[in-house]
Design a protein around this motif. Structure first.
Motif, PDB file in Angstrom:
ATOM      1  N   ARG A 169      -2.302 -52.664  47.058  1.00 55.91           N
ATOM      2  CA  ARG A 169      -3.369 -51.712  47.373  1.00 55.91           C
ATOM      3  C   ARG A 169      -4.714 -52.406  47.224  1.00 55.91           C
ATOM      4  NH1 ARG A 169      -5.136 -46.197  44.348  1.00 55.91           N
ATOM      5  NH2 ARG A 169      -6.953 -45.862  45.649  1.00 55.91           N
ATOM      6  N   ALA A 170      -5.534 -52.280  48.242  1.00 55.81           N
ATOM      7  CA  ALA A 170      -6.872 -52.863  48.222  1.00 55.81           C
ATOM      8  C   ALA A 170      -7.860 -51.831  48.749  1.00 55.81           C
ATOM      9  CB  ALA A 170      -6.914 -54.124  49.069  1.00 55.81           C
ATOM     10  N   ASP A 171      -8.875 -51.542  47.968  1.00 49.63           N
ATOM     11  CA  ASP A 171      -9.924 -50.612  48.372  1.00 49.63           C
ATOM     12  C   ASP A 171     -11.144 -51.409  48.809  1.00 49.63           C
ATOM     13  OD1 ASP A 171      -8.324 -48.507  47.564  1.00 49.63           O
ATOM     14  OD2 ASP A 171      -9.280 -48.312  45.602  1.00 49.63           O
ATOM     15  N   VAL A 172     -11.708 -51.031  49.953  1.00 48.58           N
ATOM     16  CA  VAL A 172     -12.945 -51.641  50.429  1.00 48.58           C
ATOM     17  C   VAL A 172     -14.077 -50.678  50.086  1.00 48.58           C
ATOM     18  CG1 VAL A 172     -14.198 -52.545  52.414  1.00 48.58           C
ATOM     19  CG2 VAL A 172     -11.716 -52.830  52.275  1.00 48.58           C
ATOM     20  N   LEU A 173     -15.078 -51.184  49.348  1.00 45.94           N
ATOM     21  CA  LEU A 173     -16.160 -50.355  48.843  1.00 45.94           C
ATOM     22  C   LEU A 173     -17.492 -50.820  49.414  1.00 45.94           C
ATOM     23  CD1 LEU A 173     -14.998 -50.607  45.152  1.00 45.94           C
ATOM     24  CD2 LEU A 173     -14.612 -48.668  46.628  1.00 45.94           C
ATOM     25  N   VAL A 174     -18.367 -49.861  49.733  1.00 48.79           N
ATOM     26  CA  VAL A 174     -19.712 -50.160  50.238  1.00 48.79           C
ATOM     27  C   VAL A 174     -20.710 -49.247  49.519  1.00 48.79           C
ATOM     28  CG1 VAL A 174     -18.870 -50.855  52.514  1.00 48.79           C
ATOM     29  CG2 VAL A 174     -19.587 -48.507  52.144  1.00 48.79           C
TER      30      VAL A 174
ATOM     31  N   LEU B 293      -6.304 -50.266  51.995  1.00 48.32           N
ATOM     32  CA  LEU B 293      -5.327 -51.027  52.769  1.00 48.32           C
ATOM     33  C   LEU B 293      -4.215 -51.515  51.855  1.00 48.32           C
ATOM     34  CD1 LEU B 293      -8.054 -52.999  54.665  1.00 48.32           C
ATOM     35  CD2 LEU B 293      -6.680 -51.180  55.626  1.00 48.32           C
ATOM     36  N   THR B 294      -3.091 -51.889  52.468  1.00 53.56           N
ATOM     37  CA  THR B 294      -1.950 -52.336  51.669  1.00 53.56           C
ATOM     38  C   THR B 294      -1.895 -53.846  51.510  1.00 53.56           C
ATOM     39  OG1 THR B 294      -0.555 -52.365  53.628  1.00 53.56           O
ATOM     40  CG2 THR B 294      -0.534 -50.359  52.291  1.00 53.56           C
ATOM     41  N   ARG B 295      -2.663 -54.575  52.305  1.00 54.30           N
ATOM     42  CA  ARG B 295      -2.615 -56.035  52.229  1.00 54.30           C
ATOM     43  C   ARG B 295      -3.984 -56.606  51.890  1.00 54.30           C
ATOM     44  NH1 ARG B 295      -0.506 -58.628  57.247  1.00 54.30           N
ATOM     45  NH2 ARG B 295      -0.519 -60.410  55.849  1.00 54.30           N
TER      46      ARG B 295
ATOM     47  N   ALA C 194     -14.423 -49.277  60.131  1.00 52.50           N
ATOM     48  CA  ALA C 194     -13.081 -49.307  59.556  1.00 52.50           C
ATOM     49  C   ALA C 194     -12.092 -48.544  60.429  1.00 52.50           C
ATOM     50  CB  ALA C 194     -13.099 -48.730  58.149  1.00 52.50           C
ATOM     51  N   GLY C 195     -12.572 -47.476  61.092  1.00 50.02           N
ATOM     52  CA  GLY C 195     -11.702 -46.710  61.976  1.00 50.02           C
ATOM     53  C   GLY C 195     -11.276 -47.490  63.214  1.00 50.02           C
ATOM     54  N   THR C 196     -12.110 -48.382  63.664  1.00 47.59           N
ATOM     55  CA  THR C 196     -11.770 -49.192  64.839  1.00 47.59           C
ATOM     56  C   THR C 196     -11.119 -50.505  64.459  1.00 47.59           C
ATOM     57  OG1 THR C 196     -13.946 -50.250  64.862  1.00 47.59           O
ATOM     58  CG2 THR C 196     -13.678 -48.204  66.137  1.00 47.59           C
ATOM     59  N   PHE C 197     -11.031 -50.793  63.153  1.00 45.72           N
ATOM     60  CA  PHE C 197     -10.501 -52.064  62.675  1.00 45.72           C
ATOM     61  C   PHE C 197      -8.976 -52.119  62.868  1.00 45.72           C
ATOM     62  CE2 PHE C 197      -8.736 -54.574  59.122  1.00 45.72           C
ATOM     63  CZ  PHE C 197      -9.262 -55.805  59.447  1.00 45.72           C
ATOM     64  N   GLN C 198      -8.514 -53.208  63.444  1.00 46.06           N
ATOM     65  CA  GLN C 198      -7.066 -53.429  63.622  1.00 46.06           C
ATOM     66  C   GLN C 198      -6.609 -54.461  62.598  1.00 46.06           C
ATOM     67  OE1 GLN C 198      -5.144 -51.818  65.911  1.00 46.06           O
ATOM     68  NE2 GLN C 198      -6.961 -50.668  66.501  1.00 46.06           N
ATOM     69  N   SER C 199      -5.747 -54.074  61.664  1.00 48.88           N
ATOM     70  CA  SER C 199      -5.331 -55.020  60.634  1.00 48.88           C
ATOM     71  C   SER C 199      -4.168 -55.870  61.072  1.00 48.88           C
ATOM     72  CB  SER C 199      -4.957 -54.263  59.354  1.00 48.88           C
ATOM     73  OG  SER C 199      -3.959 -53.307  59.610  1.00 48.88           O
TER      74      SER C 199
ATOM     75  N   SER D 246     -20.338 -55.299  51.149  1.00 45.59           N
ATOM     76  CA  SER D 246     -19.102 -54.648  50.712  1.00 45.59           C
ATOM     77  C   SER D 246     -18.402 -55.505  49.674  1.00 45.59           C
ATOM     78  CB  SER D 246     -18.179 -54.405  51.906  1.00 45.59           C
ATOM     79  OG  SER D 246     -17.774 -55.638  52.459  1.00 45.59           O
ATOM     80  N   THR D 247     -17.425 -54.899  49.050  1.00 40.82           N
ATOM     81  CA  THR D 247     -16.580 -55.609  48.101  1.00 40.82           C
ATOM     82  C   THR D 247     -15.180 -55.038  48.188  1.00 40.82           C
ATOM     83  OG1 THR D 247     -16.390 -56.383  45.821  1.00 40.82           O
ATOM     84  CG2 THR D 247     -17.019 -54.082  46.129  1.00 40.82           C
ATOM     85  N   VAL D 248     -14.224 -55.778  47.636  1.00 39.66           N
ATOM     86  CA  VAL D 248     -12.822 -55.341  47.650  1.00 39.66           C
ATOM     87  C   VAL D 248     -12.360 -55.205  46.208  1.00 39.66           C
ATOM     88  CG1 VAL D 248     -10.476 -55.915  48.370  1.00 39.66           C
ATOM     89  CG2 VAL D 248     -12.404 -56.519  49.826  1.00 39.66           C
TER      90      VAL D 248
END
Length: 107
Positions: free
Chosen positions: A85-90, A56-58, A102-107, A76-78
């Motif tokens: 740039r922010a990566d979400v890791l699991v 994600l960008t924010r 994450a696909g259904t997530f609305q930012s 998870s962690t960021v």
């Protein structure tokens, strides 16, 4: 035998000791050096034990996605590898479910 006051014989011992220490230091650096060359930066595909499920960008969006994953019972962690740039890791066993969320997530 008396030593002349203008003589440099007193400096020979410390100079030999310094040269010996320098040779030992160079040898140890060579002997214990890594056999693989070091990379300056980590590649983006190298996440260790974790799997990237979203980029994600924010920061706020990444933390919100992390909260959604936490509510679903997914650890998870960021990671912030670069500005904006922010990566979400699991963990890999949770990656499929996390990608669905994450696909259904609305930012």
């Amino acid at each position: 035998m008396p030593i002349d006051a203008g003589s440099l014989h007193y400096a020979v011992g410390p100079v030999i000791a310094f040269i010996a220490l320098a040779i030992i230091a160079v040898f140890l650096r060579w002997a214990f050096a890594s056999s693989t060359p070091k990379r300056a930066t980590r590649s983006s595909a190298e996440d260790g034990l974790l799997t990237r499920v979203a980029t994600l960008t924010r920061k706020d969006s990444a933390l919100a996605l992390r909260a959604v994953l936490s509510d679903a019972g997914i650890r998870s962690t960021v990671r912030f590898p670069a500005p904006h740039r922010a990566d979400v890791l699991v963990f890999p066993e949770d990656a499929a479910r996390a990608r669905e969320l994450a696909g259904t997530f609305q930012s």
